[in-house]
Design a protein around this motif. Structure first.
Motif, short mmCIF file in Angstrom:
data_model
loop_
_atom_site.label_atom_id
_atom_site.label_comp_id
_atom_site.label_asym_id
_atom_site.label_seq_id
_atom_site.Cartn_x
_atom_site.Cartn_y
_atom_site.Cartn_z
N SER A 128 -63.41 13.65 -35.14
CA SER A 128 -63.41 13.03 -33.81
C SER A 128 -63.52 11.52 -34.00
O SER A 128 -63.85 11.05 -35.10
N PRO A 129 -63.25 10.72 -32.96
CA PRO A 129 -63.32 9.26 -33.13
C PRO A 129 -64.66 8.77 -33.66
O PRO A 129 -64.70 7.93 -34.57
N VAL A 130 -65.75 9.28 -33.10
CA VAL A 130 -67.08 8.84 -33.55
C VAL A 130 -67.33 9.27 -34.99
O VAL A 130 -67.80 8.49 -35.83
N ALA A 131 -67.00 10.52 -35.32
CA ALA A 131 -67.20 11.03 -36.67
C ALA A 131 -66.34 10.27 -37.68
O ALA A 131 -66.79 9.97 -38.80
N ALA A 132 -65.11 9.92 -37.29
CA ALA A 132 -64.23 9.16 -38.18
C ALA A 132 -64.81 7.77 -38.45
O ALA A 132 -64.77 7.27 -39.58
N LEU A 133 -65.35 7.16 -37.40
CA LEU A 133 -65.94 5.83 -37.55
C LEU A 133 -67.16 5.88 -38.47
O LEU A 133 -67.32 5.05 -39.38
N VAL A 134 -68.03 6.88 -38.26
CA VAL A 134 -69.24 7.01 -39.08
C VAL A 134 -68.88 7.35 -40.52
O VAL A 134 -69.39 6.75 -41.47
N ALA A 135 -67.98 8.32 -40.70
CA ALA A 135 -67.62 8.78 -42.04
C ALA A 135 -66.95 7.67 -42.85
O ALA A 135 -67.30 7.44 -44.01
N SER A 136 -65.98 7.01 -42.26
CA SER A 136 -65.26 5.96 -42.99
C SER A 136 -66.17 4.78 -43.31
O SER A 136 -66.06 4.18 -44.38
N SER A 137 -67.09 4.46 -42.39
CA SER A 137 -68.03 3.36 -42.64
C SER A 137 -68.99 3.71 -43.76
O SER A 137 -69.23 2.91 -44.67
N PHE A 138 -69.55 4.92 -43.70
CA PHE A 138 -70.55 5.34 -44.68
C PHE A 138 -69.92 5.57 -46.05
O PHE A 138 -70.49 5.21 -47.08
N CYS A 139 -68.73 6.17 -46.07
CA CYS A 139 -68.10 6.59 -47.33
C CYS A 139 -67.26 5.50 -47.97
O CYS A 139 -66.95 5.60 -49.18
N PHE A 140 -66.87 4.48 -47.20
CA PHE A 140 -65.93 3.51 -47.78
C PHE A 140 -66.23 2.06 -47.39
O PHE A 140 -66.46 1.22 -48.26
N TYR A 141 -66.23 1.76 -46.10
CA TYR A 141 -66.24 0.36 -45.68
C TYR A 141 -67.53 -0.36 -46.01
O TYR A 141 -67.51 -1.49 -46.54
N ILE A 142 -68.69 0.23 -45.72
CA ILE A 142 -69.96 -0.44 -46.01
C ILE A 142 -70.17 -0.58 -47.52
O ILE A 142 -70.45 -1.69 -48.00
N PRO A 143 -70.03 0.51 -48.32
CA PRO A 143 -70.15 0.31 -49.78
C PRO A 143 -69.09 -0.64 -50.32
O PRO A 143 -69.37 -1.41 -51.25
N GLY A 144 -67.89 -0.61 -49.75
CA GLY A 144 -66.83 -1.51 -50.21
C GLY A 144 -67.18 -2.96 -49.99
O GLY A 144 -66.95 -3.82 -50.86
N MET A 145 -67.76 -3.28 -48.82
CA MET A 145 -68.16 -4.65 -48.54
C MET A 145 -69.30 -5.08 -49.46
O MET A 145 -69.33 -6.23 -49.93
N ILE A 146 -70.23 -4.16 -49.74
CA ILE A 146 -71.32 -4.48 -50.67
C ILE A 146 -70.75 -4.80 -52.05
O ILE A 146 -71.17 -5.78 -52.70
N PHE B 264 -60.28 1.26 -57.33
CA PHE B 264 -60.83 2.22 -56.37
C PHE B 264 -60.49 1.80 -54.94
O PHE B 264 -60.02 2.62 -54.13
N LEU B 265 -60.71 0.54 -54.62
CA LEU B 265 -60.46 0.06 -53.25
C LEU B 265 -58.98 0.15 -52.90
O LEU B 265 -58.61 0.51 -51.78
N ILE B 266 -58.12 -0.16 -53.87
CA ILE B 266 -56.67 -0.09 -53.61
C ILE B 266 -56.25 1.36 -53.37
O ILE B 266 -55.45 1.65 -52.48
N CYS B 267 -56.79 2.28 -54.17
CA CYS B 267 -56.37 3.67 -54.08
C CYS B 267 -56.84 4.33 -52.78
O CYS B 267 -56.11 5.13 -52.18
N TRP B 268 -58.06 4.02 -52.34
CA TRP B 268 -58.63 4.72 -51.20
C TRP B 268 -58.51 3.96 -49.87
O TRP B 268 -58.75 4.53 -48.81
N SER B 269 -58.13 2.69 -49.91
CA SER B 269 -58.01 1.91 -48.66
C SER B 269 -56.99 2.49 -47.69
O SER B 269 -57.27 2.61 -46.49
N PRO B 270 -55.77 2.87 -48.13
CA PRO B 270 -54.80 3.40 -47.17
C PRO B 270 -55.29 4.65 -46.45
O PRO B 270 -55.14 4.77 -45.23
N PHE B 271 -55.88 5.60 -47.19
CA PHE B 271 -56.37 6.82 -46.54
C PHE B 271 -57.52 6.51 -45.60
O PHE B 271 -57.59 7.05 -44.49
N TRP C 200 -53.55 12.00 -52.05
CA TRP C 200 -53.20 12.07 -53.47
C TRP C 200 -53.18 10.70 -54.11
O TRP C 200 -53.51 10.55 -55.29
N PHE C 201 -52.85 9.68 -53.35
CA PHE C 201 -52.92 8.31 -53.88
C PHE C 201 -54.38 7.96 -54.18
O PHE C 201 -54.67 7.29 -55.18
N GLY C 202 -55.30 8.44 -53.34
CA GLY C 202 -56.72 8.25 -53.61
C GLY C 202 -57.18 9.02 -54.83
O GLY C 202 -57.96 8.53 -55.65
#
Length: 345
Positions: free
Chosen positions: A202-220, A269-276, A300-302
């Motif tokens: 869902s929109p909220v779950a996608a926002l939470v999941a992508s932030s927790f799993c990728f965007y926040i750690p990526g920015m760190i 890692f960031l290049i491979c998983w950013s598109p997904f 699969w690119f990830g």
């Protein structure tokens, strides 16, 4: 107008429609791919799986066998390699069959298990990279306090957190179907079918999941390695101006080079998983209009990131290349081989 041709065309299209389970109502539509497409797809996926499994097994064997390699950062690296190895053994083969066949034949429970394990391992990877960046930060930017802060207990806490937190998040989201909250009706009507195993948020779950799993750690990661880069540059200038002969200078250069190599691993890692990750967060807000084929391709690119890591180590780490030669030549079975020196202290 003659409607007979249109009627015949419609009946022909219907007769050519394939389903995952032909005898069951509510079955998913199966993508009919010719053998000339299936064979190259499956071959390339098997190749990616083999590179992932063999490459990460070599990393694990090297660090676990040679005592000189059993440093704090390498303990995190071997845990990351285990994460990539599990992805190659348990997740990628099932994904390959689903991608080629266009159907999931293992049932609903294994679909949830596969999806949550996939999310857990991908998240665990970026958690490992985050803790590795913290290790490198203290090694390069705070060398005098490094051994006081990065102890065996600290590394153990890092590794445990890298596995436990992603596992709680992934399994806690998928099995109770928290990822569907707010869009259950849409999922039941337009997505759910027998023989399918789609990752739906869902929109909220996608926002939470992508932030927790990728965007926040990526920015760190980006912030920490940016700091390391500028400190390393300043240290390099200072060492060059003072002297080239001290052991501390050699050690500092080795730490900075190690940080640079790990920054490349992070970049891959960031290049491979950013598109997904970008598609994951956008798709719910555009009414799930991203084609499933594109989403599957980006997954699969990830996955390829897990195959690239050992290649990066082999290309940049001299100790890994030397360890590979010892393993491949069979000298690893010689008594005392675990004490071989792979680099000068």
């Amino acid at each position: 107008m003659d409607f007979s041709n249109t009627s015949n065309l419609n009946s022909t299209v219907k007769s050519q429609t394939l389903f995952c389970y032909e005898s069951l109502s509510g079955s998913c539509v199966r993508i009919a791919r010719p053998l000339s497409v299936q064979v190259p797809m499956f071959t390339s996926m098997v190749l990616a799986i083999l590179v992932t499994v063999i490459g990460n097994l070599l990393v694990i064997t090297s660090i676990a066998h040679f005592k000189q390699l059993q440093t704090s950062v390498n303990q995190l690296l071997v845990s990351l390699a285990v994460c990539d190895l599990l992805l190659g053994v348990f997740v990628m083969p099932c994904s390959a069959v689903r991608s080629v066949q266009g159907c999931w034949y293992l049932g609903g429970f294994l679909c949830k298990l596969h999806t949550s394990t996939d999310i857990m391992l991908s998240t665990a990877s970026i958690f490992h990279l985050s803790f590795i960046s913290i290790d490198r930060y203290f090694a390069v930017c705070r060398p005098l306090s490094y051994r006081l802060i990065i102890t065996n207990n600290t590394v153990l806490i890092m590794i445990t957190s890298s596995w436990l937190v992603p596992a709680i998040f992934a399994y806690g989201m998928i099995f109770p179907e928290i990822n569907l909250k707010g869009r259950e009706d849409f999922y039941e009507t337009h997505v759910k079918c027998i023989g399918g195993c789609q990752v739906f948020f869902s929109p909220v779950a996608a926002l939470v999941a992508s932030s927790f799993c990728f965007y926040i750690p990526g920015m760190i990661l980006i912030c920490i390695y940016s700091k390391i880069y500028w400190v390393a540059r300043a240290q390099a200038r200072s060492i060059k101006d003072v002297s080239r002969q001290f052991k501390e200078a050699d050690s500092g250069r080795r730490e900075r080079r190690g940080a640079n190599i790990l920054a490349i691993v992070v970049g891959v890692f960031l290049i491979c998983w950013s598109p997904f990750s970008l598609c994951l967060i956008i798709d719910p807000f555009i009414q799930y209009s991203i084609p499933p084929l594109l989403g599957d391709t980006l997954v699969w690119f990830g996955y390829l990131n897990s195959a690239f890591n050992p290649i990066v180590y082999a290309f940049f780490y001299t100790w890994f290349r030397r360890a590979l030669r010892i393993i491949i030549s069979g000298h690893i079975f010689h008594r005392g081989s675990c004490r071989f020196r792979l680099y000068s202290e």
